[in-house]
Scaffold this active site. Structure first.
Site, PDB file in Angstrom:
ATOM      1  N   GLY A  31       0.628  -1.172  -0.027  1.00 21.64           N
ATOM      2  CA  GLY A  31      -0.014  -0.113  -0.049  1.00 21.64           C
ATOM      3  C   GLY A  31       0.676   1.285   0.171  1.00 21.64           C
ATOM      4  N   CYS A  61      -6.297  -7.970  -3.050  1.00 16.98           N
ATOM      5  CA  CYS A  61      -5.509  -6.981  -2.612  1.00 16.98           C
ATOM      6  C   CYS A  61      -6.098  -5.580  -3.449  1.00 16.98           C
ATOM      7  CB  CYS A  61      -4.177  -6.969  -2.768  1.00 16.98           C
ATOM      8  SG  CYS A  61      -3.360  -5.511  -2.422  1.00 16.98           S
ATOM      9  N   ASN A  62      -6.711  -4.711  -2.754  1.00 14.87           N
ATOM     10  CA  ASN A  62      -7.090  -3.210  -3.462  1.00 14.87           C
ATOM     11  C   ASN A  62      -6.019  -2.724  -4.041  1.00 14.87           C
ATOM     12  OD1 ASN A  62     -10.162  -2.806  -2.288  1.00 14.87           O
ATOM     13  ND2 ASN A  62      -9.161  -3.777  -0.762  1.00 14.87           N
ATOM     14  N   CYS A 177      -9.500  -1.673   1.609  1.00 14.19           N
ATOM     15  CA  CYS A 177      -8.308  -2.354   1.978  1.00 14.19           C
ATOM     16  C   CYS A 177      -8.545  -3.753   2.446  1.00 14.19           C
ATOM     17  CB  CYS A 177      -7.481  -1.433   2.822  1.00 14.19           C
ATOM     18  SG  CYS A 177      -5.746  -2.532   3.384  1.00 14.19           S
TER      19      CYS A 177
END
Lengths: 259, 259
Positions: A31, A61-62, A177
């Site tokens: 991230g 996974c964003n 997330c």
């Protein structure tokens, strides 16, 4: 690690499918990384899974979805690829009455604006606000899911939203997330007004089920395999992964791999 | 990122040396990774710096020092290698009167017990307690250096120490992670009793100066080069690095590299 919340929803919704999970624990978190690095890592991870002959890829996974989904789709044209953002955006558009939607995500996901684009494509009148909440990732991995640290962290990140006049308040919050569902009760408690909460796990599991059904890819001979590949320290993966999966990860289902 | 606190101390103490910094930002943090992974990454980083013909290597990370220092010394027998743990351990042994020393570090550094071994080698009667404080890393990188989140985090990590009877209290605290000096005021404020605080930055800079002087390696023709290699997103490195260096990092001193 957060992808395990998606894995958990998939496992419950599709118990008869073989599920193979790859956690790039050696290089997490994604991230706070740049786009090119995330794309490179996502391609390496996908290659490893394609070697194991997967029939469908979930980018659980964003951050990786926001940065790399189009590249993965182009690189593996014959593999169905499902990301976590489109299902979450769709669910938010469905539940929001006012169209004012708040997205919480990592620094990379929010900067990339992938949710805003996905939501506005479905509902052009929506008003989307994004807040990067990097520390929530570390809190979830530390297992600090409630108490004063989480409360104060939420209060600090959400202060601009809490200061809004009632007519500008969001009525829907997207946990953008995969780590954040662990903190959902604490995040909800930070708001003195009601709102709906959407996360990537359940919505993505439903999208996967729909895709497998529509494509005739559902497993004809159930084996219920559950296997976890990790790029670092399997012991830590088993321990921290337990928080996310909400059940123990048997040591014999773990395998250390190099990307 | 934390290594920049060491870089800053080196830069002040040795203004006439050329300093080349490598931040493996694509794969940070190291503090939650396993030993073998950290060793592999440390060898790759060192190789990159040796290609640039460094005369001395500072391993400006407690986690990497704890896991990889002996391997690096063996792999590069003709290169002086200085880690951050021995200088910090030595300083703690010097300032502590009672020999009760508290070490705060990452999960990996504390589990590895490198500080306890280094301190006990110098002062066998010492009593060393280690507490892993992973969230301090994320807080420092987020730039949240004071306020209620940091206070509550410190209170939670340090609760076992604050509950000790006065005769068992430490009189010296080692900030055993290069990120932690940013949080030093908040950590100190968590203690209702006085204690000395030792960090890796100043102590390591002194050790480097001593080694260069003793080996006749001081720069005869000062050039004062300051150059930063990073494995991910130079923009983020410049922004977050500013917190750690306490001065701006010029964009033209940055270079993106692959390990």
């Amino acid at each position: 690690m957060g992808g395990l919340t998606v894995f958990s929803a998939l496992s419950r919704r599709l118990p008869d499918e073989d599920l193979l999970y790859l956690g790039d624990t050696a290089r997490l978190p994604y991230g706070t990384k740049g786009q090119e690095t995330i794309i490179r890592y996502a391609l390496q991870a996908t290659e490893k899974l394609v070697e194991r002959r997967i029939k469908l890829l979930v980018v659980a996974c964003n951050t990786a979805t926001a940065a790399a989904l189009p590249v993965l789709e182009a690189a593996y044209a014959h593999l169905p690829v499902i990301g976590v953002i489109e299902p979450g955006a769709r669910a938010a558009c469905e539940v929001s009455r006012t169209g004012r939607i708040l997205v919480l995500g990592t620094e990379s996901t929010i900067r990339n604006q992938a949710y805003a684009r996905a939501i506005l494509a479905l509902r052009p009148q929506a008003r989307v606000t994004g807040i990067p909440c990097s520390l929530f990732v570390a809190l979830a991995e530390e297992g600090w899911l409630n108490g004063p640290v989480v409360e104060e962290t939420a209060a600090r990140y959400l202060a601009p939203i809490l200061a809004l006049p009632p007519e500008d308040r969001p009525d829907c919050i997207v946990l953008g997330c995969t780590h954040f569902p662990l903190l959902a009760p604490a995040i909800r408690a930070a708001f003195p007004f009601p709102l709906d909460m959407v996360d990537s796990a359940e919505t993505t599991a439903r999208a996967v089920q729909n895709r497998l059904t529509a494509s005739g890819l559902l497993n004809p001979a159930p084996r219920r395999l559950r296997r976890f590949l990790t790029t670092d320290a399997p012991d830590r993966f088993a321990r921290v992964g337990g928080y996310f999966l909400a059940e123990p990860i048997p040591r014999e289902s773990l395998e250390l791999v190099t990307l």
